[in-house]
Motif scaffolding. Sequence first.
Motif, PDB file in Angstrom:
ATOM      1  N   ARG A 195       0.419  -1.067  -0.225  1.00  0.00           N
ATOM      2  CA  ARG A 195       0.004   0.143   0.106  1.00  0.00           C
ATOM      3  C   ARG A 195       1.200   1.623  -0.126  1.00  0.00           C
ATOM      4  O   ARG A 195       0.481   2.118  -0.089  1.00  0.00           O
ATOM      5  CB  ARG A 195      -0.847  -0.052   1.032  1.00  0.00           C
ATOM      6  N   ASN A 196       1.557   1.057   0.664  1.00  0.00           N
ATOM      7  CA  ASN A 196       2.810   2.270   0.534  1.00  0.00           C
ATOM      8  C   ASN A 196       3.684   2.841  -0.055  1.00  0.00           C
ATOM      9  O   ASN A 196       3.757   3.515  -0.844  1.00  0.00           O
ATOM     10  CB  ASN A 196       4.062   1.941   2.110  1.00  0.00           C
TER      11      ASN A 196
ATOM     12  N   LYS B  29       1.352   3.684  -2.735  1.00  0.00           N
ATOM     13  CA  LYS B  29       0.817   5.627  -2.667  1.00  0.00           C
ATOM     14  C   LYS B  29       1.913   6.748  -3.321  1.00  0.00           C
ATOM     15  O   LYS B  29       2.050   7.581  -4.071  1.00  0.00           O
ATOM     16  CB  LYS B  29       0.197   5.987  -1.457  1.00  0.00           C
ATOM     17  N   LYS B  30       2.803   5.925  -2.807  1.00  0.00           N
ATOM     18  CA  LYS B  30       4.436   6.903  -3.300  1.00  0.00           C
ATOM     19  C   LYS B  30       4.195   6.337  -4.846  1.00  0.00           C
ATOM     20  O   LYS B  30       5.065   7.938  -5.670  1.00  0.00           O
ATOM     21  CB  LYS B  30       5.129   5.764  -2.691  1.00  0.00           C
TER      22      LYS B  30
ATOM     23  N   GLN C  22       1.932   6.392  -6.620  1.00  0.00           N
ATOM     24  CA  GLN C  22       0.421   6.860  -7.143  1.00  0.00           C
ATOM     25  C   GLN C  22       0.140   5.480  -8.413  1.00  0.00           C
ATOM     26  O   GLN C  22      -0.187   6.415  -9.478  1.00  0.00           O
ATOM     27  CB  GLN C  22       0.813   8.377  -8.117  1.00  0.00           C
TER      28      GLN C  22
ATOM     29  N   LYS D  54      -2.319   2.729  -9.378  1.00  0.00           N
ATOM     30  CA  LYS D  54      -3.135   1.673  -8.093  1.00  0.00           C
ATOM     31  C   LYS D  54      -3.615   0.189  -8.432  1.00  0.00           C
ATOM     32  O   LYS D  54      -4.456   0.288  -7.828  1.00  0.00           O
ATOM     33  CB  LYS D  54      -4.444   1.716  -9.694  1.00  0.00           C
TER      34      LYS D  54
END
Length: 228
Positions: free
Chosen positions: A210-211, A214-215, A217, A219
């Motif tokens: 998940r991290n 997020k970093k 970007q 999906k």
Amino acid sequence: MDESTGTTEGPDVCREQGVDAASGAFVALVEHRPFLRECIARSMQSAFSVPVVTFSTLSELRGQNKDASAALVILSLLEATRDDWAKTLKDLSESVSRRPVVMLASANDLELARAAIRHGAKGYIPVTMGFDVAVQAIRFVLIGGTYAPTDHLLHAPDQPRLSPPTPFRPAGGLTARETSVVAAIKQGKSNKVIAHELSMCESTVKVHVRNVMKKLQAKNRTEVAMRA
């Protein structure tokens, strides 16, 4: 398979990849000891939707003209001597070349893993790993991948196993652990396999995934593999 978590559900993985019992396909298990052969077969059968058919030798598999229908060949070399390995690898390089072969070994041996892959095997699975992880590795081979324990893949063929590690340089703001997870994602490995190979909990792997998403970007896991 959930791309964000890397979870593969149950025995239907074979059908999802176009391999099912209706097509006559099966998983061939080659092990010369009857008791061990049946134990492995019964355990494996619970994980796959196609039949697991047993043979005592590769010659028996070929002699019954069934090798062409095998979706995968699991070749057991548990407690095999070096001479047994040499003979089997020679036989492997000359036969069953159109079907993916996974080797079951007693130990996590770097030299044997490299030799197996070099002679045409698509997987090297030491029985020192957990059963669920081994099943995930076989599923990875079924969809076209090549599997060996991560520590085997991190060493070049001419690099000593205990050579000093290359200094780590994080890319894109990723931590060292996150970069290791990304490397495994690029190899198509599930969270369960990643957790086993990096010695962490599966829930921790999910946090890292998940991290990373997020970093970067991203999906899903596919975008992670493309962007990292």
